[in-house]
Design an enzyme around this catalytic site. Structure first.
Site, PDB file in Angstrom:
ATOM      1  N   ALA A  52       0.619  -0.917   0.219  1.00  0.00           N
ATOM      2  CA  ALA A  52      -0.038   0.504   0.299  1.00  0.00           C
ATOM      3  C   ALA A  52       0.939   1.395   0.171  1.00  0.00           C
ATOM      4  O   ALA A  52       1.565   1.383   0.634  1.00  0.00           O
ATOM      5  CB  ALA A  52      -0.491   0.209   0.964  1.00  0.00           C
ATOM      6  N   ASP A  53       0.381   2.307  -1.036  1.00  0.00           N
ATOM      7  CA  ASP A  53       0.522   3.670  -0.515  1.00  0.00           C
ATOM      8  C   ASP A  53       0.244   4.671   0.612  1.00  0.00           C
ATOM      9  O   ASP A  53      -0.595   4.074   0.741  1.00  0.00           O
ATOM     10  CB  ASP A  53       1.642   4.159  -1.832  1.00  0.00           C
ATOM     11  CG  ASP A  53      -0.164   4.799  -2.962  1.00  0.00           C
ATOM     12  OD1 ASP A  53      -1.416   4.634  -2.126  1.00  0.00           O
ATOM     13  OD2 ASP A  53       0.204   4.451  -4.347  1.00  0.00           O
ATOM     14  N   TRP A  54       0.648   5.772   0.520  1.00  0.00           N
ATOM     15  CA  TRP A  54      -0.205   6.765   1.474  1.00  0.00           C
ATOM     16  C   TRP A  54      -1.726   6.340   1.233  1.00  0.00           C
ATOM     17  O   TRP A  54      -3.061   6.648   2.261  1.00  0.00           O
ATOM     18  CB  TRP A  54       0.725   8.178   1.958  1.00  0.00           C
ATOM     19  CG  TRP A  54       0.744   8.460   0.797  1.00  0.00           C
ATOM     20  CD1 TRP A  54       1.504   8.841  -0.307  1.00  0.00           C
ATOM     21  CD2 TRP A  54      -0.554   9.748   0.458  1.00  0.00           C
ATOM     22  NE1 TRP A  54       1.073   9.488  -0.950  1.00  0.00           N
ATOM     23  CE2 TRP A  54      -0.065  10.050  -0.723  1.00  0.00           C
ATOM     24  CE3 TRP A  54      -1.521  10.146   1.033  1.00  0.00           C
ATOM     25  CZ2 TRP A  54      -1.097  11.702  -1.161  1.00  0.00           C
ATOM     26  CZ3 TRP A  54      -1.902  10.912   0.594  1.00  0.00           C
ATOM     27  CH2 TRP A  54      -1.782  11.715  -0.387  1.00  0.00           C
TER      28      TRP A  54
END
Length: 93
Positions: A52-54
């Site tokens: 996941a990214d932010w």
């Protein structure tokens, strides 16, 4: 309740008077991040383990807020690094 005590079928009550199945939260995370449900363990790190990214993490928090009827502040979002943090947060509410 310690996060490690939360099982796949644990249900927790929401402020809206309903309840939410923790297994459904895990399935939501898996669908949103396009990973196998078995990878969604309490210790799975959103960024390192699940890719996941932010923005993914923020979108997940918003989805959980909507279905669980909880509000998670920006400061609290910054403290959610692993799946167990998110589930524990829901369970504490």
């Amino acid at each position: 309740m310690p996060v490690s005590a939360l099982g796949q079928t644990h249900r927790t009550h929401t402020r809206k008077g309903g309840s939410i199945d923790i297994g459904e939260v895990r399935a939501l995370i898996a669908r949103h991040l396009n990973v196998e449900t078995g990878r969604i363990t309490d210790d799975a790190h959103f960024i390192r383990d699940l890719g996941a990214d932010w923005l993914d993490r923020l979108e997940l928090v918003i989805l959980v807020e909507e279905i669980a009827g909880v509000e998670i502040t920006d400061n609290e979002v910054d403290q959610i690094d692993v799946v167990g943090d998110l589930i524990g947060f829901i369970d504490d509410r």
